[in-house]
Motif scaffolding. Structure first.
Motif, PDB file in Angstrom:
ATOM      1  N   ASN A 264       9.862  -5.678  -2.939  1.00 56.07           N
ATOM      2  CA  ASN A 264       9.367  -6.817  -2.163  1.00 56.07           C
ATOM      3  C   ASN A 264       9.847  -8.128  -2.775  1.00 56.07           C
ATOM      4  OD1 ASN A 264       7.858  -5.635  -0.055  1.00 56.07           O
ATOM      5  ND2 ASN A 264       6.181  -5.191  -1.469  1.00 56.07           N
ATOM      6  N   ASN A 265       9.810  -9.196  -1.957  1.00 57.84           N
ATOM      7  CA  ASN A 265      10.175 -10.532  -2.426  1.00 57.84           C
ATOM      8  C   ASN A 265       9.387 -10.881  -3.696  1.00 57.84           C
ATOM      9  OD1 ASN A 265      11.564 -13.136  -1.878  1.00 57.84           O
ATOM     10  ND2 ASN A 265       9.459 -13.890  -1.808  1.00 57.84           N
ATOM     11  N   GLY A 266      10.097 -11.426  -4.685  1.00 59.37           N
ATOM     12  CA  GLY A 266       9.455 -11.803  -5.939  1.00 59.37           C
ATOM     13  C   GLY A 266       9.488 -10.726  -7.001  1.00 59.37           C
TER      14      GLY A 266
ATOM     15  N   TYR B  56      12.476   4.522  -9.626  1.00 60.45           N
ATOM     16  CA  TYR B  56      12.354   3.175 -10.170  1.00 60.45           C
ATOM     17  C   TYR B  56      10.963   2.642  -9.878  1.00 60.45           C
ATOM     18  CZ  TYR B  56      12.922   1.202  -5.454  1.00 60.45           C
ATOM     19  OH  TYR B  56      12.756   0.868  -4.130  1.00 60.45           O
ATOM     20  N   THR B  57      10.613   1.556 -10.529  1.00 58.37           N
ATOM     21  CA  THR B  57       9.403   0.800 -10.232  1.00 58.37           C
ATOM     22  C   THR B  57       9.825  -0.659 -10.077  1.00 58.37           C
ATOM     23  OG1 THR B  57       8.958   0.550 -12.592  1.00 58.37           O
ATOM     24  CG2 THR B  57       7.816   2.360 -11.448  1.00 58.37           C
TER      25      THR B  57
ATOM     26  N   THR C 113       8.546   4.102   3.026  1.00 51.98           N
ATOM     27  CA  THR C 113       9.258   3.618   1.847  1.00 51.98           C
ATOM     28  C   THR C 113       8.822   4.408   0.619  1.00 51.98           C
ATOM     29  OG1 THR C 113       7.597   1.915   1.402  1.00 51.98           O
ATOM     30  CG2 THR C 113       9.490   1.272   2.755  1.00 51.98           C
ATOM     31  N   ASP C 114       9.668   4.375  -0.416  1.00 52.72           N
ATOM     32  CA  ASP C 114       9.335   5.028  -1.675  1.00 52.72           C
ATOM     33  C   ASP C 114      10.051   4.337  -2.822  1.00 52.72           C
ATOM     34  OD1 ASP C 114      11.977   5.970  -1.699  1.00 52.72           O
ATOM     35  OD2 ASP C 114      11.429   7.980  -1.045  1.00 52.72           O
TER      36      ASP C 114
ATOM     37  N   ASP D 124       4.385   2.757  -6.224  1.00 53.50           N
ATOM     38  CA  ASP D 124       4.419   1.316  -6.462  1.00 53.50           C
ATOM     39  C   ASP D 124       4.502   0.644  -5.097  1.00 53.50           C
ATOM     40  OD1 ASP D 124       5.205  -1.378  -6.981  1.00 53.50           O
ATOM     41  OD2 ASP D 124       6.220  -0.778  -8.834  1.00 53.50           O
ATOM     42  N   ALA D 125       3.498  -0.126  -4.752  1.00 56.73           N
ATOM     43  CA  ALA D 125       3.441  -0.779  -3.434  1.00 56.73           C
ATOM     44  C   ALA D 125       4.580  -1.761  -3.215  1.00 56.73           C
ATOM     45  CB  ALA D 125       2.100  -1.490  -3.270  1.00 56.73           C
TER      46      ALA D 125
END
Length: 177
Positions: free
Chosen positions: A85-87, A109-110, A70-71, A58-59
């Motif tokens: 990420n933000n949002g 997690y996602t 990151t992961d 998941d980007a």
């Protein structure tokens, strides 16, 4: 002579029955041994494959990994939150033994959009300035006149440290004034 023939025939049938019973017993033992072997191999394979599980891709996941990237995973023995990420906000996934003593349980997690418009996570002020709070960390604010907005998931632990986390850590974001 007819009587000898009947006795010989009965004796032969009795021996055949005994032989057949012995053969059946040996077949059952062989099948049981084979079943035990199959179960042992299957169990070993499951243990080997346990370490082959992989984290979701998941980007928007931004938890640090071991190699500077990151992961989408955190370790139970390392204090770390499910970060996005933000949002976005984290959605907990599966957990399993990482096979790494320093990590412990690996928790996946996602990330999903939290649908709070005009938010900016860079304005969060908490103990670690990371938009998370819980337990003793209840003092949360935002910089530059931004206002605190809770991400409404009070039962979702965003920082499940330890094997049985007792403190539920929640997430907030900051809204443009």
């Amino acid at each position: 002579s007819s009587s000898h023939f009947k006795q010989a025939s009965a004796s032969l049938q009795l021996r055949r029955g005994a032989c057949t019973a012995r053969q059946k017993h040996h077949r059952v033992q062989a099948m049981a041994s084979c079943l035990v072997l199959v179960l042992a191999v299957a169990s070993s394979l499951m243990v080997l494959l346990q370490g082959c599980r992989s984290l979701p891709q998941d980007a928007n996941c931004i938890s640090p990994d071991k190699v500077g990237g990151t992961d989408c995973g955190t370790c139970s023995k390392i204090p770390e939150c499910f970060t996005c990420n933000n949002g976005y906000t984290a959605v907990p996934g599966d957990s399993w033994d990482s096979g790494d003593e320093a990590c412990g349980l690996l928790r996946s997690y996602t990330c999903k959009e939290h649908s709070i418009a005009n938010s900016d996570d860079s304005k969060c002020v908490s103990i670690f300035n990371d938009c998370f709070f819980g337990g003793q960390d209840q003092n949360i604010t935002c910089l530059d006149g931004y206002t605190v907005e809770l991400i409404g998931e009070p039962d979702v632990n965003k920082c499940p440290t330890g094997t049985n986390p007792q403190v539920v850590v929640q997430q907030f974001t900051c809204l443009v004034p």
